[in-house]
Design a protein around this motif. Structure first.
Motif, PDB file in Angstrom:
ATOM      1  N   ASP A 115       3.849   7.905   3.460  1.00  0.00           N
ATOM      2  CA  ASP A 115       3.311   8.264   2.332  1.00  0.00           C
ATOM      3  C   ASP A 115       4.666   7.586   1.562  1.00  0.00           C
ATOM      4  OD1 ASP A 115       0.152   7.588   1.874  1.00  0.00           O
ATOM      5  OD2 ASP A 115       0.408   9.724   1.370  1.00  0.00           O
ATOM      6  N   HIS A 158       0.550  -1.232   0.207  1.00  0.00           N
ATOM      7  CA  HIS A 158      -0.270   0.047   0.129  1.00  0.00           C
ATOM      8  C   HIS A 158       1.020   1.655  -0.311  1.00  0.00           C
ATOM      9  CE1 HIS A 158      -3.777  -1.642   0.034  1.00  0.00           C
ATOM     10  NE2 HIS A 158      -3.377  -2.159   0.857  1.00  0.00           N
ATOM     11  N   CYS A 202      -3.335   8.054  11.011  1.00  0.00           N
ATOM     12  CA  CYS A 202      -4.380   6.713   9.638  1.00  0.00           C
ATOM     13  C   CYS A 202      -5.423   6.375  10.940  1.00  0.00           C
ATOM     14  CB  CYS A 202      -3.345   5.996  10.169  1.00  0.00           C
ATOM     15  SG  CYS A 202      -3.992   4.603   9.150  1.00  0.00           S
ATOM     16  N   LYS A 239       7.179  10.958   0.307  1.00  0.00           N
ATOM     17  CA  LYS A 239       5.591  11.364  -0.748  1.00  0.00           C
ATOM     18  C   LYS A 239       5.362  12.525   0.700  1.00  0.00           C
ATOM     19  CE  LYS A 239       4.046   7.461  -3.607  1.00  0.00           C
ATOM     20  NZ  LYS A 239       2.810   6.887  -4.493  1.00  0.00           N
ATOM     21  N   ILE A 285       2.578   2.272   2.253  1.00  0.00           N
ATOM     22  CA  ILE A 285       2.626   3.578   3.273  1.00  0.00           C
ATOM     23  C   ILE A 285       3.818   3.027   4.459  1.00  0.00           C
ATOM     24  CG2 ILE A 285       0.530   3.472   3.239  1.00  0.00           C
ATOM     25  CD1 ILE A 285      -0.241   1.901   5.902  1.00  0.00           C
TER      26      ILE A 285
END
Length: 146
Positions: free
Chosen positions: A136, A33, A118, A112, A35
């Motif tokens: 991310d 994902h 979360c 990122k 993360i």
């Protein structure tokens, strides 16, 4: 060039960290994902917040106060302080390095963006709910640890 950090991706209590299946599922899900995160319980204040993205830099102190009040009679928790400080420092363009639990496989990731809260419905994989704050990351295999 960005800063570099080593991350473990094991947001479990001490006993649960011994459960290799749980740790493996969380780490593989995190890579898939894109993360990485830290986990220190959820927050009543933040879970009720309606902002689209709840940024750690904005809510760090409030989150820490609430957590320490609920779990440590308001006294400072050094590990929590250290980890919140590191995740607050992580910025877009920084690099993360991780090694999968009980494995020689390493991954490097380019961050990122900054850490955000979360929310439980964000990711559909086992144990994603263990993360409190995530970033991310674009993960790439980096070979084996030696």
């Amino acid at each position: 060039m960005g800063a570099g950090y080593f991350v473990q991706m094991k947001p479990f209590d001490e006993e649960e960290r011994k459960d290799e299946k749980k740790v493996k599922e969380l780490q593989e899900g995190s890579l898939y994902h894109g993360i990485c995160g830290m986990g220190w319980d959820d927050s009543h204040i933040l879970s009720e917040n309606k902002e689209r993205r709840i940024m750690l830099a904005k809510y760090r102190d409030e989150y820490q106060r609430e957590y320490e009040e609920r779990h440590n009679n308001g006294r400072r928790i050094r590990g929590l302080t250290y980890t919140l400080n590191r995740y607050t420092e992580i910025k877009e363009g920084d690099y993360l390095l991780t090694r999968l639990n009980r494995s020689q496989k390493c991954y490097i990731g380019k961050v990122k963006g900054e850490a955000y809260y979360c929310k439980q419905e964000m990711f559909d994989f086992p144990y994603a709910k263990n993360y409190s704050w995530i970033v991310d990351v674009e993960w790439k295999p980096a070979g084996n640890f030696s």
